[in-house]
Scaffold this motif. Structure first.
Motif, PDB file in Angstrom:
ATOM      1  N   GLN A 199       0.836  -1.208   0.000  1.00 14.74           N
ATOM      2  CA  GLN A 199       0.000   0.000   0.000  1.00 14.74           C
ATOM      3  C   GLN A 199       0.868   1.253   0.000  1.00 14.74           C
ATOM      4  OE1 GLN A 199      -0.518   2.348   2.649  1.00 14.74           O
ATOM      5  NE2 GLN A 199      -2.434   3.354   1.997  1.00 14.74           N
ATOM      6  N   ALA A 200       1.990   1.206   0.723  1.00 15.92           N
ATOM      7  CA  ALA A 200       2.897   2.357   0.744  1.00 15.92           C
ATOM      8  C   ALA A 200       3.460   2.638  -0.642  1.00 15.92           C
ATOM      9  CB  ALA A 200       4.035   2.099   1.738  1.00 15.92           C
ATOM     10  N   GLN A 201       3.765   1.581  -1.379  1.00 15.99           N
ATOM     11  CA  GLN A 201       4.262   1.755  -2.744  1.00 15.99           C
ATOM     12  C   GLN A 201       3.180   2.343  -3.648  1.00 15.99           C
ATOM     13  OE1 GLN A 201       5.372  -2.362  -3.361  1.00 15.99           O
ATOM     14  NE2 GLN A 201       7.550  -1.913  -3.126  1.00 15.99           N
ATOM     15  N   VAL A 202       1.946   1.890  -3.444  1.00 18.93           N
ATOM     16  CA  VAL A 202       0.826   2.326  -4.284  1.00 18.93           C
ATOM     17  C   VAL A 202       0.532   3.815  -4.104  1.00 18.93           C
ATOM     18  CG1 VAL A 202      -1.702   2.149  -4.485  1.00 18.93           C
ATOM     19  CG2 VAL A 202      -0.301   0.081  -4.536  1.00 18.93           C
ATOM     20  N   VAL A 203       0.560   4.296  -2.866  1.00 22.47           N
ATOM     21  CA  VAL A 203       0.158   5.686  -2.591  1.00 22.47           C
ATOM     22  C   VAL A 203       1.354   6.615  -2.402  1.00 22.47           C
ATOM     23  CG1 VAL A 203      -2.015   4.926  -1.547  1.00 22.47           C
ATOM     24  CG2 VAL A 203      -0.020   5.316  -0.081  1.00 22.47           C
ATOM     25  N   ASP A 204       2.560   6.129  -2.672  1.00 24.68           N
ATOM     26  CA  ASP A 204       3.771   6.942  -2.486  1.00 24.68           C
ATOM     27  C   ASP A 204       3.659   8.275  -3.227  1.00 24.68           C
ATOM     28  OD1 ASP A 204       6.421   7.610  -1.778  1.00 24.68           O
ATOM     29  OD2 ASP A 204       7.144   6.859  -3.706  1.00 24.68           O
ATOM     30  N   GLY A 205       3.802   9.366  -2.477  1.00 25.51           N
ATOM     31  CA  GLY A 205       3.760  10.695  -3.064  1.00 25.51           C
ATOM     32  C   GLY A 205       2.375  11.191  -3.433  1.00 25.51           C
ATOM     33  N   LEU A 206       1.347  10.455  -3.011  1.00 21.88           N
ATOM     34  CA  LEU A 206      -0.016  10.812  -3.418  1.00 21.88           C
ATOM     35  C   LEU A 206      -0.926  11.200  -2.251  1.00 21.88           C
ATOM     36  CD1 LEU A 206      -0.593   7.927  -6.007  1.00 21.88           C
ATOM     37  CD2 LEU A 206      -0.208  10.346  -6.528  1.00 21.88           C
ATOM     38  N   MET A 207      -0.431  11.089  -1.011  1.00 14.94           N
ATOM     39  CA  MET A 207      -1.274  11.367   0.147  1.00 14.94           C
ATOM     40  C   MET A 207      -0.718  12.529   0.954  1.00 14.94           C
ATOM     41  SD  MET A 207      -2.454   7.547   1.345  1.00 14.94           S
ATOM     42  CE  MET A 207      -3.920   8.173   2.135  1.00 14.94           C
ATOM     43  N   ASP A 208      -1.604  13.411   1.384  1.00 10.36           N
ATOM     44  CA  ASP A 208      -1.191  14.567   2.180  1.00 10.36           C
ATOM     45  C   ASP A 208      -0.794  14.176   3.601  1.00 10.36           C
ATOM     46  OD1 ASP A 208      -1.686  16.267   0.048  1.00 10.36           O
ATOM     47  OD2 ASP A 208      -3.786  16.548   0.604  1.00 10.36           O
ATOM     48  N   ASN A 209      -1.481  13.173   4.143  1.00 10.97           N
ATOM     49  CA  ASN A 209      -1.223  12.742   5.519  1.00 10.97           C
ATOM     50  C   ASN A 209      -0.321  11.511   5.504  1.00 10.97           C
ATOM     51  OD1 ASN A 209      -1.264  11.827   8.170  1.00 10.97           O
ATOM     52  ND2 ASN A 209      -3.409  12.404   8.490  1.00 10.97           N
ATOM     53  N   PRO A 210       0.943  11.629   5.907  1.00 15.61           N
ATOM     54  CA  PRO A 210       1.874  10.499   5.855  1.00 15.61           C
ATOM     55  C   PRO A 210       1.468   9.338   6.756  1.00 15.61           C
ATOM     56  CG  PRO A 210       2.846  12.355   7.058  1.00 15.61           C
ATOM     57  CD  PRO A 210       1.582  12.855   6.426  1.00 15.61           C
TER      58      PRO A 210
END
Length: 347
Positions: A113-124
């Motif tokens: 999931q971290a790979q999927v949303v890398d750089g795409l979420m405001d809340n780390p």
């Protein structure tokens, strides 16, 4: 505590799984070169990266996705990053399964999931961690309409672990297609993350297919089948209502039929891309099919068991096993009198 999904293995599901095995055997019988297989894998990754992100609303067409995956752009938009993230995660999973390093754990789920949303979420805090907040699934066409309320955040970790345990404990016991299908739907139902659930689930479904023994998992893109009718996919994989009102009566039977149809549909697409060799293609006779049907029902077959259901001579029966082995439809296990045969697509 164990989790046990409810499902029925219908005749329709059995037939589809058998046809999946036959299709893989037909592809294997082509004795494709490494170059040809690499080309099919690249095509499947392009199609998966396009289709899986398209399901979630990414507007990039397939032609742009192919161009993007071949480029080395330094400045990219979020829509492009989403595709690149998916492609990268898929490559990592392919490699881990091939090298027998893939392990289905909660940490693996979080890593993907971290790979999927890398750089795409405001809340780390939402990246690479099971959700700690409630979520609600709304109708994308009517945002005021609640479609499904997933499990409470406090139950997510336990439900996820129970699912992982079920999958890991049944590799080699349950058909790979059924096992991967169960994971796919249950993980969507649990909805373990704030975002990236669908993409993460589809990525790990591919890895589970390969890890559980489905041959040639790298060259097909079952996500494309879903993307062609997204409404049907969401209706088949999801639930409507409150999880806690529904959890005791969730049945995976219809979903498994649909899921297996998608894999077969994709394998048939690949077969159409293969060179036709009508004059040299070996025939599968009725007695050969009898062996395959027996293995599909029982899991394996021995010389003695084949003799009990066939009136063919011992020499003919040996030739039957040799032919199916050459066609990569079955393979032998054990030695001497302990030899038995299983489908080539089984682990």
């Amino acid at each position: 505590m164990k989790w046990q999904p409810k499902y029925t293995i219908s005749n329709k599901l059995l037939l589809t799984i058998r046809e999946i095995g036959e299709s893989i055997g037909e592809i294997r019988a082509q004795h494709l070169t490494h170059t040809a297989l690499s080309k099919l894998e690249l095509n499947a990754r392009e199609l998966s990266s396009y289709a899986s992100t398209s399901i979630e609303g990414n507007p990039l067409p397939l032609t742009d996705v192919k161009r993007l995956l071949k480029s080395r752009k330094e400045t990219i938009r979020d829509t492009e990053r989403e595709v690149l993230n998916y492609n990268k995660a898929l490559q990592v999973l392919y490699q881990s399964v091939r090298n027998n390093r893939f392990k289905l754990t909660v940490k693996t789920l979080e890593k993907v999931q971290a790979q999927v949303v890398d750089g795409l979420m405001d809340n780390p805090s939402y990246c690479g961690a099971l959700r700690q907040d409630p979520v609600i699934i709304r109708n994308p066409r009517k945002v005021d309409e609640i479609v499904f309320i997933p499990p409470d955040a406090k139950d997510v970790k336990q439900l996820t672990q129970l699912l992982m345990d079920f999958i890991n404990q049944n590799i080699g016991k349950i058909e790979p297609v059924i096992l991967a299908g169960i994971f796919h739907r249950q993980n969507v139902i649990i909805h373990p993350f704030i975002d990236g659930n669908g993409r993460t689930t589809r990525l790990l479904t591919t890895a589970i297919l390969g890890n559980a023994g489905l041959d040639l998992f790298e060259i097909f893109s079952f996500e494309d089948y879903y993307n062609r009718n997204i409404t049907r996919y969401f209706k088949a994989v999801g639930l409507e209502g409150d999880y806690y009102d529904l959890k005791d009566n969730i049945d995976f039977s219809t979903w498994l039929e649909y899921f297996s149809e998608g894999i077969l549909d994709e394998l048939r697409r690949i077969i159409k891309l293969l060179p036709e060799e009508p004059s040299t293609k070996p025939r599968i006779e009725t007695h050969h099919q009898q062996i395959l049907d027996y293995i599909l029902e029982k899991g394996s077959i021995t010389q003695r068991e084949y003799g009990a259901i066939s009136d063919r001579s011992l020499a003919s029966r040996k030739l039957d096993f040799e032919k199916l082995t050459r066609l990569n439809l079955i393979r032998a296990k054990g030695v001497g009198r302990g030899t038995y045969y299983i489908l080539a697509s089984s682990k």
